[in-house]
Design a protein around this motif. Structure first.
Motif, short mmCIF file in Angstrom:
data_model
loop_
_atom_site.label_atom_id
_atom_site.label_comp_id
_atom_site.label_asym_id
_atom_site.label_seq_id
_atom_site.Cartn_x
_atom_site.Cartn_y
_atom_site.Cartn_z
N GLY A 244 0.82 -1.19 0.00
CA GLY A 244 0.00 0.00 0.00
C GLY A 244 0.86 1.25 0.00
O GLY A 244 2.08 1.17 -0.06
N ARG A 245 0.23 2.38 0.09
CA ARG A 245 0.91 3.67 0.15
C ARG A 245 0.26 4.52 1.23
O ARG A 245 -0.95 4.42 1.45
N SER A 246 1.05 5.34 1.88
CA SER A 246 0.53 6.31 2.84
C SER A 246 0.85 7.70 2.33
O SER A 246 1.98 7.97 1.91
N LEU A 247 -0.14 8.57 2.35
CA LEU A 247 0.05 9.95 1.93
C LEU A 247 0.00 10.83 3.17
O LEU A 247 -0.88 10.68 4.01
N LYS A 248 0.96 11.73 3.26
CA LYS A 248 1.06 12.63 4.40
C LYS A 248 1.03 14.07 3.92
O LYS A 248 1.20 14.32 2.72
N PRO A 249 0.85 15.03 4.83
CA PRO A 249 0.82 16.43 4.42
C PRO A 249 2.04 16.78 3.57
O PRO A 249 3.13 16.24 3.77
N GLY A 250 1.84 17.67 2.60
CA GLY A 250 2.92 18.03 1.69
C GLY A 250 3.01 17.04 0.53
O GLY A 250 3.98 17.04 -0.21
N ILE A 251 2.02 16.17 0.42
CA ILE A 251 1.96 15.13 -0.61
C ILE A 251 3.21 14.24 -0.56
O ILE A 251 3.84 13.92 -1.56
N VAL A 252 3.59 13.85 0.64
CA VAL A 252 4.67 12.89 0.83
C VAL A 252 4.05 11.50 0.76
O VAL A 252 3.11 11.19 1.49
N VAL A 253 4.55 10.69 -0.15
CA VAL A 253 4.03 9.34 -0.35
C VAL A 253 5.08 8.35 0.11
O VAL A 253 6.24 8.42 -0.31
N THR A 254 4.69 7.43 1.00
CA THR A 254 5.60 6.40 1.47
C THR A 254 4.98 5.04 1.23
O THR A 254 3.77 4.90 1.11
N ASN A 255 5.83 4.02 1.13
CA ASN A 255 5.36 2.65 0.98
C ASN A 255 4.87 2.12 2.30
O ASN A 255 5.32 2.53 3.36
N GLY A 256 3.95 1.19 2.28
CA GLY A 256 3.45 0.58 3.49
C GLY A 256 2.61 -0.61 3.12
O GLY A 256 2.40 -0.86 1.94
N PRO A 257 2.06 -1.39 4.02
CA PRO A 257 2.36 -1.29 5.44
C PRO A 257 3.83 -1.62 5.73
O PRO A 257 4.50 -2.21 4.90
N TYR A 258 4.27 -1.22 6.85
CA TYR A 258 5.68 -1.29 7.17
C TYR A 258 6.05 -2.60 7.83
O TYR A 258 5.32 -3.09 8.70
N ALA A 259 7.19 -3.14 7.46
CA ALA A 259 7.65 -4.42 7.99
C ALA A 259 7.85 -4.37 9.50
O ALA A 259 7.69 -5.37 10.18
N GLU A 260 8.21 -3.19 10.03
CA GLU A 260 8.47 -3.11 11.48
C GLU A 260 7.20 -3.05 12.30
O GLU A 260 7.24 -3.16 13.52
N ILE A 261 6.05 -2.89 11.67
CA ILE A 261 4.79 -2.87 12.39
C ILE A 261 4.39 -4.30 12.71
O ILE A 261 4.40 -5.16 11.84
N LYS A 262 4.05 -4.55 13.97
CA LYS A 262 3.75 -5.91 14.40
C LYS A 262 2.47 -6.44 13.77
O LYS A 262 2.42 -7.58 13.33
N GLU A 263 1.43 -5.62 13.72
CA GLU A 263 0.16 -6.08 13.18
C GLU A 263 -0.19 -5.29 11.92
O GLU A 263 0.16 -4.12 11.80
N ILE A 264 -0.87 -5.97 11.01
CA ILE A 264 -1.33 -5.29 9.81
C ILE A 264 -2.85 -5.39 9.73
O ILE A 264 -3.45 -6.32 10.28
N LEU A 265 -3.46 -4.44 9.06
CA LEU A 265 -4.88 -4.47 8.81
C LEU A 265 -5.09 -5.38 7.61
O LEU A 265 -4.61 -5.10 6.52
N GLY A 266 -5.78 -6.50 7.84
CA GLY A 266 -5.93 -7.51 6.79
C GLY A 266 -7.26 -7.48 6.08
O GLY A 266 -7.40 -8.08 5.02
N GLY A 267 -8.26 -6.81 6.64
CA GLY A 267 -9.56 -6.77 6.00
C GLY A 267 -10.58 -6.08 6.86
O GLY A 267 -10.29 -5.64 7.97
#
Length: 115
Positions: free
Chosen positions: A54-77
């Motif tokens: 996925g992608r995360s958009l932040k103020p200033g139109i900063v786009v980062t990849n996600g979800p992040y590997a360091e996050i323990k849980e992910i939203l699956g559905g």
């Protein structure tokens, strides 16, 4: 009747592969649980599985990849259900199959947007 979203979270499976029989058994559990909610006319959306990228958009139109590997849980559905109250929605969520494999369910009321 109000609407609630059920958000399904779990740890990423990574390289873990299920047998075809295991996959079928898990699918059947979900099918039975969702079918029970639908039979009560409380299922608004039968759920959606989310991809691992996925992608995360932040103020200033900063786009980062996600979800992040360091996050323990992910939203699956997610699913959307009807219930009279948060308590009833929580009772419905208590039978979610993800709880049998160490995942969790977040229950949130959907607040309608003003027209």
């Amino acid at each position: 009747m109000k609407e609630f979203v059920l958000l399904y979270r779990s740890e990423p499976l990574g390289e873990i592969k299920m047998t075809p029989e295991g996959t079928m058994a898990v699918s059947k559990e979900w099918e039975n649980w969702m079918g029970g909610i639908a039979a009560q006319n409380k299922l608004v959306s039968n759920g959606a599985r989310l991809g691992n990228e996925g992608r995360s958009l932040k103020p200033g139109i900063v786009v980062t990849n996600g979800p992040y590997a360091e996050i323990k849980e992910i939203l699956g559905g997610l699913s959307i259900i009807r219930a009279e109250s948060m308590e009833e929605a929580t009772e419905i969520a208590k039978n979610c199959p993800i709880l049998n494999v160490g995942g969790n369910v977040e229950v949130r009321e959907i607040i309608p947007m003003n027209s």
